[in-house]
Write an enzyme that holds these catalytic residues in place. Structure first.
Site, short mmCIF file in Angstrom:
data_model
loop_
_atom_site.label_atom_id
_atom_site.label_comp_id
_atom_site.label_asym_id
_atom_site.label_seq_id
_atom_site.Cartn_x
_atom_site.Cartn_y
_atom_site.Cartn_z
N GLY A 145 2.72 -1.34 4.25
CA GLY A 145 2.77 0.08 3.91
C GLY A 145 4.20 0.53 3.66
O GLY A 145 4.76 0.35 2.58
N GLY A 146 4.83 1.10 4.69
CA GLY A 146 6.16 1.70 4.57
C GLY A 146 7.18 0.82 3.86
O GLY A 146 7.90 1.29 2.97
N HIS A 160 -9.62 0.77 4.59
CA HIS A 160 -8.34 0.98 5.29
C HIS A 160 -8.60 1.89 6.48
O HIS A 160 -9.41 2.82 6.40
CB HIS A 160 -7.31 1.59 4.33
CG HIS A 160 -5.94 1.63 4.92
ND1 HIS A 160 -5.56 2.59 5.83
CD2 HIS A 160 -4.88 0.80 4.78
CE1 HIS A 160 -4.31 2.35 6.21
NE2 HIS A 160 -3.87 1.27 5.58
N GLU A 186 -7.10 4.34 7.66
CA GLU A 186 -6.94 5.78 7.39
C GLU A 186 -8.19 6.34 6.69
O GLU A 186 -8.57 7.48 6.91
CB GLU A 186 -5.67 6.03 6.56
CG GLU A 186 -4.43 5.84 7.43
CD GLU A 186 -3.18 5.37 6.70
OE1 GLU A 186 -3.12 5.47 5.46
OE2 GLU A 186 -2.26 4.87 7.38
N ASN A 241 0.87 -1.17 0.00
CA ASN A 241 0.00 0.00 0.00
C ASN A 241 0.91 1.22 0.00
O ASN A 241 1.52 1.54 1.02
CB ASN A 241 -0.89 -0.02 1.25
CG ASN A 241 -1.71 1.24 1.39
OD1 ASN A 241 -1.81 2.04 0.45
ND2 ASN A 241 -2.32 1.43 2.56
N TRP A 242 1.01 1.85 -1.16
CA TRP A 242 1.93 3.00 -1.27
C TRP A 242 1.38 4.25 -0.58
O TRP A 242 2.11 5.22 -0.40
CB TRP A 242 2.18 3.33 -2.75
CG TRP A 242 2.97 2.30 -3.51
CD1 TRP A 242 3.44 1.10 -3.05
CD2 TRP A 242 3.40 2.39 -4.88
NE1 TRP A 242 4.12 0.43 -4.04
CE2 TRP A 242 4.11 1.21 -5.18
CE3 TRP A 242 3.23 3.34 -5.89
CZ2 TRP A 242 4.66 0.96 -6.44
CZ3 TRP A 242 3.78 3.10 -7.14
CH2 TRP A 242 4.50 1.92 -7.41
N LYS A 243 0.12 4.25 -0.25
CA LYS A 243 -0.54 5.44 0.33
C LYS A 243 -0.27 6.66 -0.56
O LYS A 243 -0.16 6.51 -1.77
CB LYS A 243 -0.07 5.67 1.76
CG LYS A 243 -0.16 4.40 2.61
CD LYS A 243 -0.04 4.68 4.07
CE LYS A 243 0.04 3.36 4.83
NZ LYS A 243 -0.15 3.52 6.24
N GLY A 282 2.14 1.93 10.62
CA GLY A 282 3.07 3.05 10.47
C GLY A 282 3.72 3.50 11.76
O GLY A 282 4.33 4.56 11.83
N SER A 313 3.19 -2.51 10.27
CA SER A 313 4.65 -2.51 10.45
C SER A 313 5.30 -3.86 10.14
O SER A 313 6.22 -4.28 10.83
CB SER A 313 5.01 -2.03 11.87
OG SER A 313 4.55 -0.70 12.05
N GLU A 347 -5.53 -5.36 10.30
CA GLU A 347 -4.52 -4.34 10.54
C GLU A 347 -4.84 -3.60 11.84
O GLU A 347 -5.66 -2.67 11.85
CB GLU A 347 -4.53 -3.32 9.39
CG GLU A 347 -4.23 -3.93 8.05
CD GLU A 347 -3.66 -2.88 7.10
OE1 GLU A 347 -2.52 -3.06 6.67
OE2 GLU A 347 -4.34 -1.88 6.83
#
Ligand code: PEP
Length: 253
Positions: free
Chosen positions: A233-234, A95, A97, A9-11, A173, A212, A167
Site C-alpha cells: 500500500g503506502g 481487501h 478495507e 495498491n494505491w487506494k 497501514g 506495511s 494481509e
C-alpha cells in the site's frame, strides 16, 4: 518455480499529475529483465490514463474492486467487463478495507472472484485476520473461512488463475509488520489448505504478503519459502520505494 509478484495498491490516493510523476519514475527505474511480475492497482477514474502510460511496459494494470454483478442498475460500481475494457489484467477482491468499511462478506467476495475469472481478469484474493482474532487464537479459522468461500465455488483450474494475498489487518497501514516467521506460518497454512483441493494448485499458486511492506523489510519477508512477493500500500506511492521492494524479489527461490 512459482511466479513472484509485487503489486501496488494505491487506494484512494493520487491525482493526474502525481500519477504521471509516479509512473514516469517507475518506468525509468524498472528492471525489465526481472522475471517477477509487477502491477499497480489504481483508482478506477485513473485506469485509462495510467493504462495508456503503461502501454508497452511490463507493469500490469489492476482495479481495486469490481462489482459482483454483470451490469445494470448499480450506481457507482464498475463491472469486471469495464475493468477489462480499461486495460486491466488484475483486480483486488476482498481487501480488508472493502470487507470492513463496505460490508463485503466472504459470499460477496466469492461472487466478485467468479466475475473476475469469467472475464479473464486475475483476481487477487485478499485474506487476513484482525488483531483481536489473532489474539483469540482463531487466525486459521478466519482465514480458512475466507478461503473456503472461493474454494467451494471454483475448480482447481479456476483457482490456479488467481493470486492470494495474506494481509493481517493489524499490519495494514499501521507500520506494524508481521514477522517473517508469523507470515510464513499463515502462508504455509494457506498452501496446505489449497493442497486439500489439489497439490498441483498449491504448488503453483502465488501467495503474496501484505501489511506495511517497506524497502527495508521486504527481503527478509520475501525470503520465506511460501511467500511469493508482496501487496504494497503506502510504499507503492513512491517510485523509489516501490522499485526497491520489487527488486527485493531476487531473494525468492
Ligand atoms: C494494503 O492496503 O494492501 C497494504 C498492504 O497497505 P500497507 O502496505 O500500507 O500496509
Amino acid at each position: 518455480m512459482r511466479k513472484q509478484w509485487v503489486l501496488g495498491n494505491w487506494k484512494m490516493n493520487g491525482s493526474r499529475e502525481s500519477n504521471s510523476h509516479l509512473i514516469s519514475g517507475l518506468l525509468a527505474g524498472l528492471n525489465a529483465e526481472s522475471s517477477s511480475g509487477i502491477g499497480v492497482c489504481v483508482p478506477s477514474v485513473y485506469l485509462i490514463e495510467v493504462g495508456d502510460k503503461l502501454a508497452g511496459s511490463t507493469v500490469a494494470l489492476g482495479a481495486q474492486t469490481i462489482s459482483e454483478h454483470d451490469e445494470g442498475a448499480y450506481t457507482g460500481e464498475i463491472s469486471a467487463k469495464m475493468a477489462v475494457d480499461c486495460g486491466c489484467s488484475l483486480v483486488l477482491v476482498g481487501h480488508s478495507e472493502r470487507r470492513s468499511l463496505y460490508g463485503e462478506t466472504s459470499e460477496i467476495v466469492a461472487k466478485k472472484f467468479k466475475q473476475a475469472l469469467s472475464n479473464e481478469l486475475t483476481p487477487v484474493l485478499c485474506v487476513g485476520e484482525t488483531l483481536e482474532q489473532r489474539e483469540s487464537g482463531i487466525t486459521n479459522e478466519v482465514i480458512g473461512e475466507q478461503l473456503d468461500a472461493v474454494i467451494e465455488c471454483c475448480n482447481s483450474d479456476e483457482l490456479g488463475r488467481s493470486i492470494i494475498a495474506y494481509e493481517p489487518v493489524w499490519a495494514i497501514g499501521t507500520g506494524k509488520t508481521a514477522s517473517a516467521e508469523q507470515a510464513q506460518e499463515v502462508h504455509a497454512f494457506i498452501r496446505n489448505k489449497l493442497a486439500q483441493k489439489s497439490n498441483a494448485l498449491a504448488e503453483k499458486i502465488s501467495i503474496l504478503y501484505g501489511g506495511s511492506v517497506k524497502a527495508d523489510n521486504a527481503k527478509e519477508i520475501f525470503s520465506m519459502s511460501d511467500i511469493d512477493g508482496g501487496l504494497v500500500g503506502g510504499a507503492s506511492l513512491g517510485a523509489e520505494s516501490f522499485l526497491a521492494i520489487y527488486n527485493s524479489t531476487d531473494v525468492i527461490g
